[in-house]
Design a protein around this motif. Structure first.
Motif, PDB file in Angstrom:
ATOM      1  N   ILE B  27     -19.319 -43.556 -30.561  1.00 53.88           N
ATOM      2  CA  ILE B  27     -18.666 -44.893 -30.506  1.00 53.88           C
ATOM      3  C   ILE B  27     -18.774 -45.168 -28.855  1.00 53.88           C
ATOM      4  O   ILE B  27     -18.868 -46.246 -28.201  1.00 53.88           O
ATOM      5  CB  ILE B  27     -17.185 -44.740 -30.851  1.00 53.88           C
ATOM      6  N   PHE B  28     -18.299 -43.833 -27.795  1.00 57.43           N
ATOM      7  CA  PHE B  28     -18.261 -44.120 -26.514  1.00 57.43           C
ATOM      8  C   PHE B  28     -19.608 -44.883 -26.151  1.00 57.43           C
ATOM      9  O   PHE B  28     -19.505 -45.810 -25.225  1.00 57.43           O
ATOM     10  CB  PHE B  28     -17.976 -42.914 -26.073  1.00 57.43           C
ATOM     11  N   THR B  29     -20.899 -44.429 -26.554  1.00 60.37           N
ATOM     12  CA  THR B  29     -22.299 -44.782 -26.121  1.00 60.37           C
ATOM     13  C   THR B  29     -22.217 -46.185 -26.443  1.00 60.37           C
ATOM     14  O   THR B  29     -22.738 -46.907 -25.639  1.00 60.37           O
ATOM     15  CB  THR B  29     -23.225 -43.863 -26.720  1.00 60.37           C
ATOM     16  N   GLY B  30     -21.975 -46.379 -27.589  1.00 60.06           N
ATOM     17  CA  GLY B  30     -22.147 -47.893 -28.319  1.00 60.06           C
ATOM     18  C   GLY B  30     -21.398 -48.739 -27.428  1.00 60.06           C
ATOM     19  O   GLY B  30     -21.952 -49.927 -26.883  1.00 60.06           O
ATOM     20  N   VAL B  31     -20.093 -48.484 -27.195  1.00 59.75           N
ATOM     21  CA  VAL B  31     -19.372 -49.195 -26.193  1.00 59.75           C
ATOM     22  C   VAL B  31     -19.800 -49.505 -24.964  1.00 59.75           C
ATOM     23  O   VAL B  31     -20.002 -50.543 -24.435  1.00 59.75           O
ATOM     24  CB  VAL B  31     -17.707 -48.891 -26.332  1.00 59.75           C
ATOM     25  N   LEU B  32     -20.046 -48.395 -24.286  1.00 57.82           N
ATOM     26  CA  LEU B  32     -20.839 -48.642 -22.817  1.00 57.82           C
ATOM     27  C   LEU B  32     -21.910 -49.238 -22.872  1.00 57.82           C
ATOM     28  O   LEU B  32     -22.248 -50.185 -21.967  1.00 57.82           O
ATOM     29  CB  LEU B  32     -20.965 -47.113 -22.376  1.00 57.82           C
ATOM     30  N   VAL B  33     -23.014 -49.216 -24.001  1.00 59.27           N
ATOM     31  CA  VAL B  33     -24.147 -49.883 -23.978  1.00 59.27           C
ATOM     32  C   VAL B  33     -23.920 -51.354 -24.034  1.00 59.27           C
ATOM     33  O   VAL B  33     -24.528 -52.253 -23.399  1.00 59.27           O
ATOM     34  CB  VAL B  33     -25.285 -49.230 -25.132  1.00 59.27           C
ATOM     35  N   ALA B  34     -22.990 -51.714 -25.150  1.00 59.59           N
ATOM     36  CA  ALA B  34     -22.693 -53.189 -25.470  1.00 59.59           C
ATOM     37  C   ALA B  34     -22.106 -53.708 -24.050  1.00 59.59           C
ATOM     38  O   ALA B  34     -22.346 -54.765 -23.782  1.00 59.59           O
ATOM     39  CB  ALA B  34     -21.769 -53.213 -26.597  1.00 59.59           C
ATOM     40  N   ASP B  97     -27.063 -61.263 -27.127  1.00 58.87           N
ATOM     41  CA  ASP B  97     -26.159 -61.967 -26.038  1.00 58.87           C
ATOM     42  C   ASP B  97     -27.103 -63.069 -25.576  1.00 58.87           C
ATOM     43  O   ASP B  97     -26.573 -64.226 -25.117  1.00 58.87           O
ATOM     44  CB  ASP B  97     -26.143 -60.893 -25.095  1.00 58.87           C
ATOM     45  N   SER B  98     -28.633 -62.710 -25.594  1.00 63.02           N
ATOM     46  CA  SER B  98     -29.332 -63.832 -25.030  1.00 63.02           C
ATOM     47  C   SER B  98     -29.567 -65.171 -25.844  1.00 63.02           C
ATOM     48  O   SER B  98     -29.690 -66.161 -25.504  1.00 63.02           O
ATOM     49  CB  SER B  98     -31.059 -63.379 -24.979  1.00 63.02           C
ATOM     50  N   MET B  99     -29.074 -64.718 -27.152  1.00 64.35           N
ATOM     51  CA  MET B  99     -29.059 -66.150 -28.125  1.00 64.35           C
ATOM     52  C   MET B  99     -27.511 -66.902 -27.850  1.00 64.35           C
ATOM     53  O   MET B  99     -27.430 -67.715 -28.675  1.00 64.35           O
ATOM     54  CB  MET B  99     -29.413 -65.746 -29.621  1.00 64.35           C
ATOM     55  N   GLY B 100     -26.618 -66.003 -27.442  1.00 67.70           N
ATOM     56  CA  GLY B 100     -25.376 -66.666 -27.422  1.00 67.70           C
ATOM     57  C   GLY B 100     -24.655 -66.748 -28.723  1.00 67.70           C
ATOM     58  O   GLY B 100     -23.808 -67.301 -29.159  1.00 67.70           O
ATOM     59  N   ALA B 101     -25.327 -65.641 -29.599  1.00 65.76           N
ATOM     60  CA  ALA B 101     -24.850 -65.643 -31.140  1.00 65.76           C
ATOM     61  C   ALA B 101     -24.166 -64.393 -31.280  1.00 65.76           C
ATOM     62  O   ALA B 101     -23.885 -63.427 -30.385  1.00 65.76           O
ATOM     63  CB  ALA B 101     -26.006 -65.380 -31.983  1.00 65.76           C
ATOM     64  N   GLY B 102     -23.077 -64.542 -32.105  1.00 67.96           N
ATOM     65  CA  GLY B 102     -22.324 -63.345 -32.533  1.00 67.96           C
ATOM     66  C   GLY B 102     -20.797 -63.160 -31.728  1.00 67.96           C
ATOM     67  O   GLY B 102     -20.278 -64.115 -31.740  1.00 67.96           O
ATOM     68  N   ALA B 109     -17.831 -57.790 -28.369  1.00 65.96           N
ATOM     69  CA  ALA B 109     -18.959 -57.218 -28.067  1.00 65.96           C
ATOM     70  C   ALA B 109     -18.975 -55.891 -28.146  1.00 65.96           C
ATOM     71  O   ALA B 109     -19.713 -54.936 -28.504  1.00 65.96           O
ATOM     72  CB  ALA B 109     -19.612 -57.899 -26.855  1.00 65.96           C
ATOM     73  N   LEU B 110     -17.625 -55.154 -27.457  1.00 63.04           N
ATOM     74  CA  LEU B 110     -17.344 -53.875 -27.511  1.00 63.04           C
ATOM     75  C   LEU B 110     -17.137 -53.301 -28.845  1.00 63.04           C
ATOM     76  O   LEU B 110     -17.383 -52.253 -29.126  1.00 63.04           O
ATOM     77  CB  LEU B 110     -16.183 -53.706 -26.530  1.00 63.04           C
ATOM     78  N   PHE B 111     -16.459 -53.992 -29.636  1.00 60.14           N
ATOM     79  CA  PHE B 111     -16.107 -53.800 -30.859  1.00 60.14           C
ATOM     80  C   PHE B 111     -17.396 -53.634 -31.742  1.00 60.14           C
ATOM     81  O   PHE B 111     -17.620 -52.607 -32.492  1.00 60.14           O
ATOM     82  CB  PHE B 111     -15.209 -54.855 -31.750  1.00 60.14           C
ATOM     83  N   VAL B 112     -18.228 -54.425 -31.438  1.00 61.13           N
ATOM     84  CA  VAL B 112     -19.685 -54.373 -32.258  1.00 61.13           C
ATOM     85  C   VAL B 112     -20.331 -53.105 -32.023  1.00 61.13           C
ATOM     86  O   VAL B 112     -20.918 -52.426 -32.680  1.00 61.13           O
ATOM     87  CB  VAL B 112     -20.620 -55.575 -32.118  1.00 61.13           C
ATOM     88  N   GLY B 113     -20.296 -52.526 -30.702  1.00 59.15           N
ATOM     89  CA  GLY B 113     -20.831 -51.619 -30.116  1.00 59.15           C
ATOM     90  C   GLY B 113     -20.272 -50.293 -30.675  1.00 59.15           C
ATOM     91  O   GLY B 113     -20.948 -49.548 -30.930  1.00 59.15           O
ATOM     92  N   ALA B 114     -18.961 -50.322 -30.669  1.00 59.45           N
ATOM     93  CA  ALA B 114     -18.473 -49.004 -31.302  1.00 59.45           C
ATOM     94  C   ALA B 114     -18.726 -48.925 -32.533  1.00 59.45           C
ATOM     95  O   ALA B 114     -18.898 -47.925 -33.019  1.00 59.45           O
ATOM     96  CB  ALA B 114     -16.894 -49.295 -31.129  1.00 59.45           C
TER      97      ALA B 114
END
Lengths: 205, 140
Positions: B27-34, B97-102, B109-114
């Protein structure tokens, strides 16, 4: 192939790693301990332990074992000596390169290798030496990490190996094939973590 | 003598502790990458470029995080899911992010990363269980 210059590099790398090896492998030691307790009990008779490291695996060996433990790194062996003192059986420590063993032919009943062939420069030569020192029908056990056969994971390990090789082991060795190509018959394989960390049992033909 | 008696009974950390640790690490890695991808990729950036950038950022971050987590959780248990979260997560987050979608806000974004991190860890736990059951009988 002369492995001596490469062996020197490997020795220097693991001498350096010996300073923090116990700390950096603490979690691996804990997580793999149940497997090692179970599998290392298969060791029988006069046994050559290849890759003694700092001696962290001594506690998994049978208490009545007659063990000769080798490592290429004298600094690792210095630390292993402390743990060998606490071992209830007999452990003789010896600095040696698995690619050039000075034991007589057919002098061991069992050979156990623990996370060693990931950093031996010429694994095939090392395994041929093990073949030589094992008695006929002797068992060769390996607890090793290997390249994954799962596509994306295998590629990932290939990508990370140039980095990991600088500080420690290669991550993409095909150790199972090397065991076979050195003349052994593989009798059993068991996955320990995914298909990356494996227990391999081989027999001298 | 006491040392010899205790030789094989040193205290061990609970396997459940490692499982929880794996999820926290993922989860930490996902959040940080997002979060990092959100910093470097804006809507409208060329998608292919964004995906390559996201993958590179994810890989670098996972190596840094892995350096600290591996001694606590295990080399392969950290590196394998971490690199998947970094590489594929970074690429997917950058594409979105590049599509401005989601995810519109940073929090989303951080929730999706987690969520992605937790799912990858769960996937590897299940896969590991399946593979551990496989015992090959060798050359016969």
């Amino acid at each position: 192939m002369d492995s001596r210059p490469q062996a020197r590099q490997v020795r220097e790398k693991w001498d350096l790693a010996s300073r923090f090896f116990d700390w950096i492998t603490w979690a691996d030691d804990q997580r793999f301990a149940p497997f090692k307790y179970r599998l290392f009990q298969k060791v029988r008779g006069k046994t050559l332990l290849v890759g003694a490291g700092t001696g962290k695996d001594f506690r998994f060996l049978p208490r009545d074992g007659e063990i000769v433990a080798i490592d290429i790194s004298p600094k690792m062996l210095e630390r292993a000596a402390l743990k060998a003192q606490c071992f209830p059986g007999t452990i003789e420590l010896k600095e040696a390169d698995v690619c050039a063993l000075d034991f007589p032919d057919e002098s061991f009943d069992t050979v156990l290798s623990v996370c060693t062939f990931c950093s031996v420069p010429d694994p095939l030569q090392g395994m041929r030496e093990i073949y030589r020192v094992l008695r006929p029908d002797g068992k060769f056990y390996l607890f090793e990490h290997v390249r994954s056969r799962i596509g994306p994971l295998g590629i990932l390990l290939d990508l990370l190996t140039p980095l990991s090789r600088r500080f420690g082991p290669d991550l993409n060795r095909d150790t199972v094939s090397a065991v076979r190509n050195s003349g052994f018959r593989i009798s059993r394989e068991e996955n320990i973590y995914l298909d990356i960390v494996k227990w391999i049992e081989a027999v001298k033909r | 003598m006491k040392d010899k008696e205790n030789f094989s009974s040193s205290k061990r950390f609970s396997p459940a502790g490692f499982v929880i640790g794996d999820y926290i690490g993922g989860i930490f890695t996902g959040v940080l990458v997002a979060w990092a991808v959100r910093l470097v990729v804006s809507p409208g950036v060329d998608m292919v470029l964004a995906m390559i950038l996201g993958m590179a950022v994810g890989m670098l971050l996972h190596l840094g995080i892995g350096f600290f987590l591996a001694p606590l959780l295990g080399m392969f248990q950290t590196m394998v899911p971490g690199s998947m979260i970094g590489m594929y997560g970074g690429m997917l987050f950058a594409m979105r992010d590049s599509m401005g979608a989601g995810s519109r806000s940073l929090h989303e974004a951080l929730f999706v990363g987690a969520l992605f991190g937790a799912l990858v860890v769960a996937g590897f736990h299940i896969y590991d269980r399946v593979l551990q059951g496989e015992k090959e009988n060798g050359d016969g």
